[in-house]
Design an enzyme around this catalytic site. Structure first.
Site, PDB file in Angstrom:
ATOM      1  N   GLY A   1       0.863  -1.177   0.000  1.00  0.00           N
ATOM      2  CA  GLY A   1       0.000   0.000   0.000  1.00  0.00           C
ATOM      3  C   GLY A   1       0.898   1.224   0.000  1.00  0.00           C
ATOM      4  N   GLU A   2       0.689   2.109   0.944  1.00  0.00           N
ATOM      5  CA  GLU A   2       1.539   3.292   1.090  1.00  0.00           C
ATOM      6  C   GLU A   2       2.135   3.271   2.493  1.00  0.00           C
ATOM      7  OE1 GLU A   2       2.901   5.974  -0.268  1.00  0.00           O
ATOM      8  OE2 GLU A   2       2.389   5.034  -2.179  1.00  0.00           O
ATOM      9  N   SER A   3       3.446   3.131   2.562  1.00  0.00           N
ATOM     10  CA  SER A   3       4.062   2.964   3.878  1.00  0.00           C
ATOM     11  C   SER A   3       3.875   4.206   4.756  1.00  0.00           C
ATOM     12  CB  SER A   3       5.543   2.622   3.732  1.00  0.00           C
ATOM     13  OG  SER A   3       6.202   3.613   2.997  1.00  0.00           O
TER      14      SER A   3
ATOM     15  N   CYS B   1       6.107  -5.369   0.220  1.00  0.00           N
ATOM     16  CA  CYS B   1       6.238  -4.035  -0.397  1.00  0.00           C
ATOM     17  C   CYS B   1       6.159  -2.929   0.671  1.00  0.00           C
ATOM     18  CB  CYS B   1       5.212  -3.871  -1.506  1.00  0.00           C
ATOM     19  SG  CYS B   1       5.684  -2.576  -2.655  1.00  0.00           S
TER      20      CYS B   1
ATOM     21  N   ARG C   1      12.781   3.231  -0.627  1.00  0.00           N
ATOM     22  CA  ARG C   1      11.441   3.289  -1.247  1.00  0.00           C
ATOM     23  C   ARG C   1      11.538   3.628  -2.726  1.00  0.00           C
ATOM     24  NH1 ARG C   1       7.678   7.471   1.395  1.00  0.00           N
ATOM     25  NH2 ARG C   1       6.097   6.271   0.313  1.00  0.00           N
TER      26      ARG C   1
ATOM     27  N   ILE D   1       5.339  -3.247  -7.726  1.00  0.00           N
ATOM     28  CA  ILE D   1       4.567  -2.016  -7.949  1.00  0.00           C
ATOM     29  C   ILE D   1       5.182  -0.895  -7.110  1.00  0.00           C
ATOM     30  CG2 ILE D   1       2.290  -0.924  -7.811  1.00  0.00           C
ATOM     31  CD1 ILE D   1       1.117  -3.841  -7.842  1.00  0.00           C
ATOM     32  N   ARG D   2       5.823   0.064  -7.790  1.00  0.00           N
ATOM     33  CA  ARG D   2       6.549   1.125  -7.045  1.00  0.00           C
ATOM     34  C   ARG D   2       7.294   0.499  -5.852  1.00  0.00           C
ATOM     35  NH1 ARG D   2       5.689   6.370  -7.612  1.00  0.00           N
ATOM     36  NH2 ARG D   2       5.477   6.849  -5.427  1.00  0.00           N
TER      37      ARG D   2
ATOM     38  N   HIS E   1       4.655  -8.561  -4.574  1.00  0.00           N
ATOM     39  CA  HIS E   1       3.298  -8.829  -4.079  1.00  0.00           C
ATOM     40  C   HIS E   1       2.825 -10.243  -4.409  1.00  0.00           C
ATOM     41  CE1 HIS E   1       2.065  -4.638  -3.102  1.00  0.00           C
ATOM     42  NE2 HIS E   1       2.943  -4.327  -4.032  1.00  0.00           N
TER      43      HIS E   1
ATOM     44  N   GLU F   1       0.519 -11.846  -3.139  1.00  0.00           N
ATOM     45  CA  GLU F   1      -0.940 -11.939  -2.993  1.00  0.00           C
ATOM     46  C   GLU F   1      -1.674 -11.547  -4.273  1.00  0.00           C
ATOM     47  OE1 GLU F   1       1.025  -9.693  -1.902  1.00  0.00           O
ATOM     48  OE2 GLU F   1       0.107  -7.712  -2.089  1.00  0.00           O
TER      49      GLU F   1
HETATM   50  N1  GLN Z   1       5.811   2.861  -2.942  1.00  0.00           N
HETATM   51  C1  GLN Z   1       5.037   2.426  -1.821  1.00  0.00           C
HETATM   52  C2  GLN Z   1       5.582   2.989  -0.511  1.00  0.00           C
HETATM   53  O1  GLN Z   1       6.631   3.523  -0.476  1.00  0.00           O
HETATM   54  C3  GLN Z   1       4.983   0.925  -1.731  1.00  0.00           C
HETATM   55  C4  GLN Z   1       4.248   0.377  -2.906  1.00  0.00           C
HETATM   56  C5  GLN Z   1       3.532  -0.902  -2.666  1.00  0.00           C
HETATM   57  O2  GLN Z   1       3.304  -1.335  -1.544  1.00  0.00           O
HETATM   58  N2  GLN Z   1       3.103  -1.489  -3.745  1.00  0.00           N
HETATM   59  O3  GLN Z   1       4.924   2.903   0.479  1.00  0.00           O
END
Ligand code: GLN
Length: 202
Positions: A58-60, A90, A117, A146-147, A183, A185
């Site tokens: 998600g977004e840390s 992630c 990150r 993903i990112r 990921h 999942e």
């Molecule tokens: N770029 C996100 C972060 O820094 C992580 C991306 C992800 O969990 N797919 O939180």
């Protein structure tokens, strides 16, 4: 952690997924399919009721902020110190890392890794790769990034489980802690989830 299969007297493993933000629903589905009792963890007290925990992607920054606001971090550190298996995917891996240069928000900081990150750059924000995973049979694992973060440095007790062809570290284990940049999942390959469920029994 007791196994779902095996001894008929044992109960299924109760595996929590931190449900504050991110793709926790996909983890819950995979765990349920594997016969675990999957728990959407929204309150710190629930950490006392589970055998293992997944921190999703998600977004840390958001996960860190919410974890602090709802007072998750002290209880999580306590459970980690007591040996509970925890897996971060992630953003979850970022949340577990002790060192994340420039990260603006509080993190659990329990795993002896340095994580960068968004380390793959904008042009390849998302990509997929087949990676060999140490100790995992059945051929390469199709990994979705993903990112994604890179694991830049690992402490003495951290084992590297997988790297990309250029040497970037993308999966590590330190005792009962597991971190992946990608990921599992999001694919139908549940070998990483099975690996994690087995960690609690080893
Ligand atoms: N770029 C996100 C972060 O820094 C992580 C991306 C992800 O969990 N797919 O939180």
């Amino acid at each position: 952690m007791p196994s779902a299969a095996g001894d008929p007297k044992s109960r299924p493993a109760r595996v929590g997924v931190l449900g504050l933000q991110g793709d926790f629903a996909e983890h819950l589905r995979t765990l349920t399919r594997l016969g675990a009792e999957a728990i959407d963890v929204r309150r710190p007290e629930q950490l006392d009721e589970i055998d293992a925990l997944i921190i999703p992607g998600g977004e840390s920054t958001t996960i860190g902020k919410l974890a602090e606001r709802y007072a998750f971090i002290p209880k999580l550190r306590e459970r980690v110190a007591a040996g509970m298996p925890v897996w971060g995917t992630c953003a979850g891996a970022i949340f577990l890392a002790k060192d994340v240069p420039g990260h603006p928000h509080p993190l659990a900081a329990v795993m002896d890794i340095t994580v960068e990150r968004n380390a793959f750059g904008r042009q390849i924000d998302s990509f997929e790769a087949d990676i060999d995973v140490r100790g995992m049979g059945g051929g390469p694992f199709h990994a979705v990034f993903i990112r994604a973060p890179k694991i830049r440095a690992t402490g003495r007790d951290v084992d590297v489980l997988a790297t990309l062809p250029d040497g970037a570290v993308v999966a590590v284990r330190e005792g009962a802690l597991l971190a992946t940049s990608f990921h599992p999942e999001l694919t139908s390959d549940d070998r990483f989830h099975r690996y994690f469920l087995a960690m609690g029994r080893r």
